[in-house]
Scaffold this active site. Structure first.
Site, PDB file in Angstrom:
ATOM      1  N   VAL A 110       9.036  -2.210  -2.986  1.00  0.00           N
ATOM      2  CA  VAL A 110      10.531  -1.865  -2.787  1.00  0.00           C
ATOM      3  C   VAL A 110      11.742  -2.908  -4.135  1.00  0.00           C
ATOM      4  O   VAL A 110      11.073  -4.156  -4.856  1.00  0.00           O
ATOM      5  CB  VAL A 110      10.060  -3.323  -1.457  1.00  0.00           C
ATOM      6  CG1 VAL A 110      11.392  -3.570  -0.950  1.00  0.00           C
ATOM      7  CG2 VAL A 110       8.925  -2.744  -0.268  1.00  0.00           C
ATOM      8  N   ASP A 138      -0.900  -4.393  12.399  1.00  0.00           N
ATOM      9  CA  ASP A 138      -0.453  -4.004  11.187  1.00  0.00           C
ATOM     10  C   ASP A 138       0.328  -5.977  10.869  1.00  0.00           C
ATOM     11  O   ASP A 138       1.104  -6.097   9.818  1.00  0.00           O
ATOM     12  CB  ASP A 138      -0.333  -3.813   9.497  1.00  0.00           C
ATOM     13  CG  ASP A 138      -0.738  -4.047   8.465  1.00  0.00           C
ATOM     14  OD1 ASP A 138      -1.527  -4.908   8.520  1.00  0.00           O
ATOM     15  OD2 ASP A 138       0.268  -3.834   7.786  1.00  0.00           O
ATOM     16  N   GLY A 197       0.919  -1.384  -0.001  1.00  0.00           N
ATOM     17  CA  GLY A 197      -0.218  -0.064   0.068  1.00  0.00           C
ATOM     18  C   GLY A 197       0.984   1.023   0.132  1.00  0.00           C
ATOM     19  O   GLY A 197       0.624   2.439  -0.446  1.00  0.00           O
TER      20      GLY A 197
END
Length: 764
Positions: free
Chosen positions: A465, A575, A461
């Site tokens: 990377v 998360d 989100g």
């Protein structure tokens, strides 16, 4: 000195009807007489601590009814005979000179303890031991087994593999699991309150807690891997209790720093403490003792004697050490200070061993062997001055914003040439950024080959990377803010504020960031094996066997414990999921993605805030009512633990699909332990969930797992859902372990995914 082997003594030959023979702490000399073989009716043979001449393994093949065998420290040479596998129970063959392979003893269904420590056994580690470790305590420490054949985990408290394989000199390794954990820094002192809680003395010396329960064949490193202990043995013909391994004083202690002597670590046979990752040089070792078990009341209770040998770096320092005698009585402290102890391979080892000079059954059968209250290891040289690296400090959003502004100014000034004008632009690409924490966009473009698609590691989100390589060969991972991310700026600032400067083996390391124009990038240590989700759920060439899964689960729990209880900035991650757990080259787990993390400001017991996280991992009270606490992370960890056991993603659940369960190469005892802990973590009531520190203790076997209350874990509506799928709780109980694992995975997955986005929006 009495000898055991009188050649002309007919006494053993005439004892053919003898069933039990025990000769311990007797002062006898060896060797064991050959006439022992005539005692064919023996059911228990226990001989220990013979001095003098040794012998070959005694011929006991005629003893078909043998149930208990103890031949410890008897200077026995040769191999372990194969007929041993026909006997009911092997107890203890430790501290002899045995060599060769370990025989296959898997058919001994009644065997519950196997001590082979302190021999020269070689060959491969017997795989059958892993199949029986759930009901068997096994100690193979101090042997010469093949390193490649050994399991890579130290997570089972009933399997001691400390120094179980051959290594010498500067390559000396303490355990295979430790050899895969490189030292993150050098330590210059280690202080341990053996068997007790953390203590700060009146001289302001901090002693770390050592409250792990211990056991008959116990080896577990400490959380930061800087020290640990190995314990061997259990009391003969005495009840197995926790007091066999930790002693607690029952009277009032009046000495200074009495907290150090209130508890002590015990071991029935042998106890080793080690320091690891120590800077090389000479050290002073201080050993603290107090006799807190025996009494000094002139009664039968005072007749016991404790005596043990003390080794430091393998060299004996005290022979037949008697605490009560040295201290001048019970409940009195005494110290041994040893100087000029050399450390040449970053390791320092202290071992205490019972060798038969104390009592074993006076005043009653118990543990009257090695006992130590505290240990200090301190360098005799000054540590180097700390490196001048910038510290990232974040206490609230205002300080975080200030840090970002400062780094932005530095980046722009450097780029425009206003500062560091004596440094050529070429040097920007030579790794200097790892020392400053500030990267330029130009550096990261070069490192990632202009963010080439071939270097892309993943996308979330926040953004993409990429893998990067600096000119000095350093590998990095670069997280690039997506221009489409509406929360990116806030998450970027939050990530820096939360983990900048944090160093923990199970938390990903943030090297720094780049803030130029509209470019926002974070630079992390590179993780060779991507994410846990990638390894578990995708078709990748990464072998995640059961010992590795257990180690990964413990590592995640230790990382969360650090974030909740031990970090300067205590936080809720919000998360925790498989995609946010990264794996390095050794499959060590590291918690990542702190963009949603929330500080526990003002030490509130809970935080009420907006919803942020991933459906399927969010705790019910948070998903439905926005109630956030540390127990929110505990719930997410529980779901993740279920995924680790089952090898299936919680997000892939569909009611009409068969659930997958890990059936190959798993340790039944550990899998059920992890499953029970996962169910505790996913309890509907936050108050009934354990803390992460309790989870770590349960996973490592140091704390008893609470009994599962299925009504509390799955209230009526959840139980109805189980019944709707054709499984009542009673039916679930009747299944075997692997089936219950499948059903539990299914019920938790179903419950988590039944919380749809519309339901959450409706609640708010």
């Amino acid at each position: 000195m009495t000898k055991l082997n009188h050649q002309d003594d007919p006494s053993l030959k005439s004892w053919t009807k003898l069933r039990n023979l025990e000769i311990q702490a007797s002062g006898f000399e060896g060797p064991i007489p050959a006439s022992l073989s005539t005692l064919s009716n023996l059911q228990e043979l226990m001989i220990s601590d013979l001095s003098g001449k040794g012998s070959q393994f005694p011929n006991i093949s005629s003893m078909k009814g043998m149930k208990k065998l103890l031949l410890r420290n008897c200077n026995i040479t040769g191999i372990i005979p194969s007929y041993i596998s026909q006997m009911y129970e092997i107890k203890d063959l430790s501290f002899n000179n045995l060599h060769g392979h370990i025989p296959d003893l898997r058919e001994l269904s009644t065997m519950n303890k196997l001590y082979l420590t302190g021999n020269y056994l070689n060959g491969d580690f017997p795989k059958w031991i892993l199949d029986k470790v759930a009901e068997l305590d096994v100690d193979l420490s101090y042997n010469n087994l093949s390193k490649d054949s050994l399991p890579s985990t130290c997570s089972d408290p009933s399997l001691n593999l400390y120094r179980s394989y051959y290594s010498t000199g500067n390559n000396l390794e303490l355990a295979k699991c430790l050899s895969s954990r490189p030292c993150s820094k050098d330590y210059y002192s280690v202080n341990i309150n053996c068997g007790g809680p953390a203590v700060t003395t009146r001289n302001k010396v901090y002693f770390e807690a050592d409250e792990r329960s211990g056991g008959p064949a116990y080896f577990l490193p400490s959380t930061d891997d800087s020290w640990g202990f190995s314990s061997t043995g259990s009391p003969v013909n005495a009840k197995e209790t926790s007091t066999n391994y930790i002693a607690t004083n029952v009277s009032i202690l009046t000495m200074d720093d009495s907290q150090l002597y209130t508890n002590a670590r015990l071991a029935p046979v042998s106890l080793t403490y080690y320091g690891r990752c120590l800077a090389n040089g000479n050290y002073t070792v201080t050993l603290h003792f107090a006799e807190i078990i025996f009494r000094d009341n002139r009664s039968y209770e005072s007749l016991g004697k404790r005596a043990f040998d003390i080794y430091v770096q393998g060299v004996i320092k005290r022979k037949d050490y008697d605490i009560q005698h040295e201290a001048g009585g019970v409940d009195k402290k005494v110290k041994i200070t040893l100087t000029n102890i050399p450390v040449t391979n970053k390791r320092l080892e202290i071992r205490f061993q019972f060798v038969g000079k104390g009592t074993t059954a006076v005043p009653k059968r118990g543990v009257f062997s090695p006992l130590v209250s505290a240990i200090s290891m301190k360098s005799e040289f000054e540590p180097p001055p700390p490196s001048r690296k910038p510290m990232f400090i974040a206490i609230g959003a205002s300080v975080v914003a200030l840090c970002v502004i400062l780094m932005t100014a530095i980046g722009i000034s450097w780029r425009m040439g206003y500062i560091c004008d004596t440094i050529s632009r070429d040097k920007e690409l030579r790794g200097l950024n790892l020392q400053t924490g500030v990267f330029t966009y130009r550096q990261l473009l070069a490192a990632t080959d202009k963010f080439d698609e071939s270097n892309k590691l993943g996308e979330g989100g926040f953004g993409s990377v990429y893998k990067g390589t600096l000119l000095d060969g350093t590998l990095i991972a670069v997280k690039q803010l997506s221009s489409k991310s509406t929360q990116g700026n806030r998450e970027f600032v939050n990530e820096i504020g939360m983990i900048a400067g944090i160093q923990h083996p199970n938390v990903v390391r943030l090297h720094g960031c780049c803030v130029e124009r509209n470019h926002l990038l974070l630079v992390y240590e590179y993780m060779e094996n991507n994410s846990l989700a990638h390894a578990l759920f995708e078709q990748v060439v990464v072998e995640i066997d059961w010992p590795t899964r257990q180690r990964i689960c413990v590592g995640i729990a230790q990382g969360l414990t650090f974030l909740h209880d031990e970090s300067v900035l205590k936080m809720v991650h919000r998360d925790i999921k498989a995609t946010n757990i990264l794996l390095d080259a050794d499959l060590t787990p590291k918690i990542s993605d702190f963009g949603l993390a929330k500080l526990d400001e003002d030490e509130n017991t809970h935080i009420t805030t907006r919803i942020a996280g991933t459906i399927g991992y969010m705790a019910p009270e948070y998903a439905l009512w926005g109630y956030l606490s540390y127990k929110t992370d505990v719930y997410s960890f529980g779901v993740l633990a279920l995924e680790i056991v089952a090898g299936k993603s919680n997000m892939d659940y569909q009611p009409n699909k068969q659930c997958f369960c890990l059936v190959d190469q798993f340790n039944k005892k550990e899998a059920m332990r992890m499953l029970k802990i996962a169910l505790l973590c996913t309890n509907q009531s936050p108050a009934l969930r354990p803390t992460m520190s309790e989870v770590v203790s349960m996973l490592e076997g140091r704390r008893k797992i609470k009994e599962l209350n299925m009504n509390a874990i799955m209230p009526e509506d959840n139980e109805l859902k189980l019944q709707a799928r054709g499984q009542t709780f009673e039916e679930m109980q009747s299944h075997d372990d692997s089936q219950r694992t499948e059903i539990s995975i299914k019920s938790i997955s179903s419950y988590s995914n039944d919380l749809t986005d519309s339901q959450i929006s409706e609640k708010h």
